[in-house]
Design an enzyme around this catalytic site. Structure first.
Site, PDB file in Angstrom:
ATOM      1  N   PHE A   1       6.162  12.168   2.456  1.00  0.00           N
ATOM      2  CA  PHE A   1       5.803  11.063   3.355  1.00  0.00           C
ATOM      3  C   PHE A   1       6.373   9.780   2.769  1.00  0.00           C
ATOM      4  CE2 PHE A   1       3.556   7.425   4.932  1.00  0.00           C
ATOM      5  CZ  PHE A   1       3.583   7.665   6.292  1.00  0.00           C
TER       6      PHE A   1
ATOM      7  N   ASP B   1       9.332   6.894  -5.146  1.00  0.00           N
ATOM      8  CA  ASP B   1       8.497   6.222  -4.151  1.00  0.00           C
ATOM      9  C   ASP B   1       7.077   6.167  -4.710  1.00  0.00           C
ATOM     10  OD1 ASP B   1       6.911   5.349  -2.101  1.00  0.00           O
ATOM     11  OD2 ASP B   1       7.773   6.661  -0.563  1.00  0.00           O
TER      12      ASP B   1
ATOM     13  N   LYS C   1       1.998  -1.263  -0.775  1.00  0.00           N
ATOM     14  CA  LYS C   1       0.541  -1.141  -0.770  1.00  0.00           C
ATOM     15  C   LYS C   1      -0.160  -2.052  -1.789  1.00  0.00           C
ATOM     16  CE  LYS C   1       0.224   3.083   1.805  1.00  0.00           C
ATOM     17  NZ  LYS C   1       1.031   4.291   1.794  1.00  0.00           N
TER      18      LYS C   1
HETATM   19  C1  LIG Z   1       2.205   4.449   2.757  1.00  0.00           C
HETATM   20  C2  LIG Z   1       3.446   4.992   2.189  1.00  0.00           C
HETATM   21  C3  LIG Z   1       4.711   4.548   2.619  1.00  0.00           C
HETATM   22  C4  LIG Z   1       4.884   3.619   3.809  1.00  0.00           C
HETATM   23  O1  LIG Z   1       4.277   2.394   3.640  1.00  0.00           O
HETATM   24  P1  LIG Z   1       3.996   1.477   4.932  1.00  0.00           P
HETATM   25  O2  LIG Z   1       3.540   0.164   4.331  1.00  0.00           O
HETATM   26  O3  LIG Z   1       2.918   2.163   5.722  1.00  0.00           O
HETATM   27  O4  LIG Z   1       5.252   1.355   5.682  1.00  0.00           O
HETATM   28  C5  LIG Z   1       5.829   5.027   1.981  1.00  0.00           C
HETATM   29  N1  LIG Z   1       5.730   5.909   0.977  1.00  0.00           N
HETATM   30  C6  LIG Z   1       4.541   6.367   0.538  1.00  0.00           C
HETATM   31  C7  LIG Z   1       4.501   7.336  -0.591  1.00  0.00           C
HETATM   32  C8  LIG Z   1       3.361   5.941   1.134  1.00  0.00           C
HETATM   33  O5  LIG Z   1       2.182   6.428   0.726  1.00  0.00           O
END
Ligand SMILES: *Cc1c(COP(=O)(O)O)cnc(C)c1O
Length: 425
Positions: A146, A233, A274
């Site tokens: 994700f 990520d 985040k």
């Molecule tokens: C939440 C998330 C995203 C996307 O972030 P948004 O601010 O919702 O666009 C990307 N990668 C990971 C691992 C995430 O948990």
């Protein structure tokens, strides 16, 4: 009804259902206030937040230091665009690059934008530094990933719900199994056009899948061997959540003291979002050293809001809170306690078949099928009992409270969770 009238929960839900796109399926609870580890609904009922806005609110709701920095900056200067310099962005870039040990930072707003930025940066590096032929670069990604919701990102998702009827998709991605080094090496060996390997240190949305010990370090070594960028990520796993400043960190405790600079794995490109703002404001960033980041030249990439003064002020405050309050350490300590307490219970029950996670990013596996309603029903009952969590997939419930929790609160939460699970025996 006037905008400022206090709604009942049902009125608020009805409004969203009638006037909002139905792109989420929220748990029916309507929140109107938050402080630290707690949130309150419009009727005044208090809950423990055990989701933390998908780990954006690591520093706790409405942290006074973050809110202070934000309101102060909001009254001073909010947005200049990058057409001009502002007096906050450089400070944030210096602070964040020193914290994470990179030469440079590229500021964006949301996690998905930061992932997109990392993909563009990786491709440009591949053509201009590695020497891959134009339009031939491939980026290796993992199954069940994700990384966000843009057209390119969903192009390499294998979640049918996120993908279906959003094509045509973006090319240039190779999907391999997560936590499988052999698959990675085979792919790198067979393919001279690989530019990067994009990976979540723990797959959060997929259901908190923690890879085998050493997986990330070995994957990074393979990337080095084949001159491929390792792209982490850490939008969900970063900023203290897993008991370290980053999930790719080793044991150097850099969140608390000054990092010795010897992380377990140092990503070539680091993606943060985040909790980079403590949930106060959308702030994301991509970090890399000069040999990579310098391929980006004026006009190649940008964002009107990326790097705005509020985001910069909030970003500094959010990182300071993580360090000052030693939240990574706290996540480590409370995470061990949480898994130990729940593991004891799990041995005695048939409702839950396991718990996994790192720091305060954990999940329990409900002993039922993915299609069953059990996990949802458990979350509804947890809500009634004063704790908010949500299933990630049909039968997996993620538990990720704010990292400002203390031991007494955590044990209180453990007893709410156990009491609730017993109601399903
Ligand atoms: C939440 C998330 C995203 C996307 O972030 P948004 O601010 O919702 O666009 C990307 N990668 C990971 C691992 C995430 O948990």
């Amino acid at each position: 009804m006037a905008v400022l009238d206090q709604l009942t929960s049902q009125q608020a839900i009805d409004l969203e259902n009638k006037y909002g796109a139905h792109n989420y399926h929220p748990l029916p609870v309507v929140l109107s206030r938050g402080e630290g580890v707690y949130v309150w609904d419009v009727e005044g009922k208090k809950y423990y937040d055990f989701l933390s806005a998908y780990s954006a609110v690591n520093q706790g709701h409405c942290h006074p230091k973050i809110v202070g920095a934000m309101t102060n900056q909001a009254q001073t200067l909010t947005l200049t665009s990058r057409a001009f310099y502002n007096d906050m962005l450089g400070k944030f870039e210096k602070y964040a690059t020193e914290t994470f040990h990179y030469d440079k930072l590229l500021p964006m707003n949301t996690g998905a934008e930061a992932v997109e930025t990392a993909l563009k940066l990786c491709r440009k590096w591949a053509y201009e530094v590695k020497g891959i032929d134009e339009n031939e670069a491939e980026i290796v990604v993992c199954e069940n990933n994700f990384h966000g919701r843009t057209t390119t990102i969903i192009s390499f998702s294998n979640d049918p719900v996120a993908r279906k009827n959003f094509g045509p998709y973006t090319n240039g991605f190779i999907k391999i199994e997560y936590d499988n080094l052999e698959a990675l090496e085979d792919t790198l060996k067979a393919n001279s056009n690989v530019a990067g390997f994009l990976v979540e240190p723990i797959q959060g949305e997929a259901g908190v899948y923690v890879p085998s010990d050493g997986y990330l370090a070995k994957a990074k070594a393979l990337c080095e061997k084949y001159n491929v960028l390792f792209i982490a990520d850490e939008v969900q796993t970063g900023i203290g959540r897993t008991g370290r400043l980053l999930a790719t960190c080793g044991n150097c405790n850099c969140a608390e003291k000054h990092c010795s600079g010897t992380p377990e794995v140092k990503a070539d490109i680091l993606i943060l979002g985040k909790a980079l703002s403590g949930g106060a404001y959308p702030v994301s960033a991509v970090l890399a050293n000069d040999n990579i980041m310098n391929v980006i030249k004026p006009g190649n990439h940008g964002s009107t809001f990326g790097g705005n003064p509020i985001a910069a002020a909030v970003g500094i405050a959010a990182l300071e809170v993580i360090k000052d309050e030693e939240l990574a350490d706290n996540a480590q300590k409370l995470g061990e306690l949480f898994r130990a307490e729940l593991s004891k219970f799990i041995e005695t029950t048939t409702v839950v078949s396991g718990i996994r996670g790192k720091g305060l990013l954990n999940a329990i596996l409900i002993n039922d099928t993915e299609e069953s309603e059990t996990a949802w029903n458990i979350c509804m009952r947890l809500r009634d009992n004063g704790l908010l969590a949500k299933p990630t997939h049909g039968n997996i419930i993620r538990f990720a409270p704010p990292l400002v929790m203390n031991e007494e609160q955590l044990l209180d939460c453990v007893s709410i969770i156990i009491k609730t699970l017993k109601e399903f025996e």
